[in-house]
Motif scaffolding. Structure first.
Motif, PDB file in Angstrom:
ATOM      1  N   UNK A   1       0.856  -1.181   0.000  1.00  0.00           N
ATOM      2  CA  UNK A   1       0.000   0.000   0.000  1.00  0.00           C
ATOM      3  C   UNK A   1       0.891   1.229   0.000  1.00  0.00           C
ATOM      4  N   UNK A   2       0.292   2.403   0.025  1.00  0.00           N
ATOM      5  CA  UNK A   2       1.050   3.648   0.029  1.00  0.00           C
ATOM      6  C   UNK A   2       1.392   4.059   1.469  1.00  0.00           C
ATOM      7  N   UNK A   3       2.539   4.720   1.679  1.00  0.00           N
ATOM      8  CA  UNK A   3       2.922   5.142   3.037  1.00  0.00           C
ATOM      9  C   UNK A   3       1.880   6.022   3.724  1.00  0.00           C
ATOM     10  N   UNK A   4       1.123   6.777   2.959  1.00  0.00           N
ATOM     11  CA  UNK A   4       0.118   7.654   3.552  1.00  0.00           C
ATOM     12  C   UNK A   4      -1.238   7.013   3.747  1.00  0.00           C
ATOM     13  N   UNK A   5      -1.365   5.744   3.394  1.00  0.00           N
ATOM     14  CA  UNK A   5      -2.652   5.059   3.554  1.00  0.00           C
ATOM     15  C   UNK A   5      -2.945   4.794   5.032  1.00  0.00           C
ATOM     16  N   UNK A   6      -4.230   4.831   5.431  1.00  0.00           N
ATOM     17  CA  UNK A   6      -4.581   4.587   6.837  1.00  0.00           C
ATOM     18  C   UNK A   6      -4.497   3.114   7.204  1.00  0.00           C
ATOM     19  N   UNK A   7      -4.186   2.860   8.467  1.00  0.00           N
ATOM     20  CA  UNK A   7      -4.128   1.507   9.016  1.00  0.00           C
ATOM     21  C   UNK A   7      -4.923   1.455  10.312  1.00  0.00           C
ATOM     22  N   UNK A   8      -5.523   0.300  10.573  1.00  0.00           N
ATOM     23  CA  UNK A   8      -6.037  -0.023  11.898  1.00  0.00           C
ATOM     24  C   UNK A   8      -4.983  -0.885  12.578  1.00  0.00           C
ATOM     25  N   UNK A   9      -4.531  -0.475  13.749  1.00  0.00           N
ATOM     26  CA  UNK A   9      -3.546  -1.255  14.503  1.00  0.00           C
ATOM     27  C   UNK A   9      -4.229  -1.813  15.739  1.00  0.00           C
ATOM     28  N   UNK A  10      -4.357  -3.124  15.776  1.00  0.00           N
ATOM     29  CA  UNK A  10      -4.996  -3.808  16.884  1.00  0.00           C
ATOM     30  C   UNK A  10      -3.934  -4.508  17.721  1.00  0.00           C
ATOM     31  N   UNK A  11      -3.888  -4.211  19.002  1.00  0.00           N
ATOM     32  CA  UNK A  11      -2.972  -4.866  19.930  1.00  0.00           C
ATOM     33  C   UNK A  11      -3.779  -5.712  20.903  1.00  0.00           C
ATOM     34  N   UNK A  12      -3.443  -6.989  21.005  1.00  0.00           N
ATOM     35  CA  UNK A  12      -4.103  -7.886  21.942  1.00  0.00           C
ATOM     36  C   UNK A  12      -3.057  -8.584  22.805  1.00  0.00           C
ATOM     37  N   UNK A  13      -3.443  -8.913  24.044  1.00  0.00           N
ATOM     38  CA  UNK A  13      -2.525  -9.662  24.900  1.00  0.00           C
ATOM     39  C   UNK A  13      -3.297 -10.761  25.600  1.00  0.00           C
ATOM     40  N   UNK A  14      -2.563 -11.828  25.967  1.00  0.00           N
ATOM     41  CA  UNK A  14      -3.241 -13.041  26.423  1.00  0.00           C
ATOM     42  C   UNK A  14      -2.378 -13.790  27.428  1.00  0.00           C
ATOM     43  N   UNK A  15      -3.027 -14.719  28.114  1.00  0.00           N
ATOM     44  CA  UNK A  15      -2.351 -15.553  29.104  1.00  0.00           C
ATOM     45  C   UNK A  15      -2.528 -17.023  28.755  1.00  0.00           C
ATOM     46  N   UNK A  16      -1.681 -17.834  29.342  1.00  0.00           N
ATOM     47  CA  UNK A  16      -1.829 -19.290  29.290  1.00  0.00           C
ATOM     48  C   UNK A  16      -1.766 -19.793  30.729  1.00  0.00           C
TER      49      UNK A  16
END
Length: 265
Positions: free
Chosen positions: A220-235
């Motif tokens: 994609x282009x450098x100026x294109x928008x992104x959704x950044x999803x961060x998730x964390x988990x346990x075991x």
């Protein structure tokens, strides 16, 4: 909860996010009511027309939502009587969904291309989310998930070093090297190889621009928008996993519900 409480709950305005199908919004409203006990187990649901009138949607939309609820075991149909909330509810899914499953299209499997695997010192980003000591080692792995020929996500996964993996579950440390060589996310491979479940602890969502590096990996282009999803988990109750997923805005509609990510088709 009384019948009046259930009727008042269903009569609340139906809120949808842009692009979200109405059937999904109706499904979510009813399923949340069932899980919260507003719509009690074993009780008769209102008729399709009554639900549609209360929520301001068509009978067809209601019927599609009810079919999904029945498929998921939340309601049952008794011929000639109506639809009832199930007497016993299936457990809520707490495990994280492997991202390649999320991004697969019907008839097209998602593919994972590995970019990097390295052992690094723990960053503030990871220590804040899963409590690693600042001077401890962590594993970092980066990959691109593609659906067909189209890159759909840049995935960065973080886990503790071998000692931290052994503390959470010895199988994690034992299977890590083989899992890291798989053409899959670490989440998917470790779940399969080690026979463990990663329990979701939370998520964060941010909107940003791609930038040069992400744009190159995602075509994609450098100026294109992104959704950044961060998730964390346990075991086994031990915080052990962080994933940051960068998704192009052109990919499609995604919903975060109860700390899990789902794709609306």
């Amino acid at each position: 909860m009384s019948t009046a409480d259930a009727e008042a709950y269903l009569a609340e305005p139906l809120l949808t996010s842009p692009g979200q199908p109405l059937r999904v919004a109706v499904y979510s409203r009813i399923s949340r009511g069932i899980r919260a006990g507003v719509l009690r187990t074993g009780t008769l649901l209102p008729r399709e027309t009554e639900i549609g009138t209360a929520l301001g949607v068509s009978r067809t939309v209601v019927r599609e939502a009810l079919m999904l609820l029945e498929e998921d075991g939340l309601i049952v149909t008794r011929r000639g009587i109506g639809r009832f909330v199930a007497d016993s509810l299936p457990p809520e899914e707490g495990g994280l969904l492997p991202l390649e499953h999320l991004f697969a299209d019907e008839g097209v499997d998602a593919r994972v291309r590995r970019l990097e695997l390295s052992s690094q010192g723990a960053t503030d980003f990871v220590t804040d989310l899963i409590g690693l000591a600042p001077d401890s080692e962590m594993w970092f792995r980066e990959c691109v998930v593609a659906s067909g020929d189209r890159p759909v996500a840049l995935v960065q996964e973080y886990l503790p070093g071998d000692a931290g993996l052994r503390r959470a579950d010895p199988a994690l440390a034992r299977e890590f090297a083989a899992a890291a060589d798989d053409d899959a996310t670490l989440l998917a491979s470790l779940t399969r190889r080690a026979g463990v479940e990663f329990e979701s602890l939370g998520c964060q969502i941010a909107a940003t621009l791609a930038g040069q590096t992400r744009a190159r990996h995602l075509d994609i282009e450098p100026g294109d928008p992104l959704l950044v999803l961060t998730q964390w988990a346990s075991v086994g109750g031990e915080p052990v996993y962080v994933v940051k997923c960068a998704i192009p805005a052109t990919f499609g509609h995604l919903v975060v519900d109860g700390w899990s990510l789902t794709r609306v088709r």
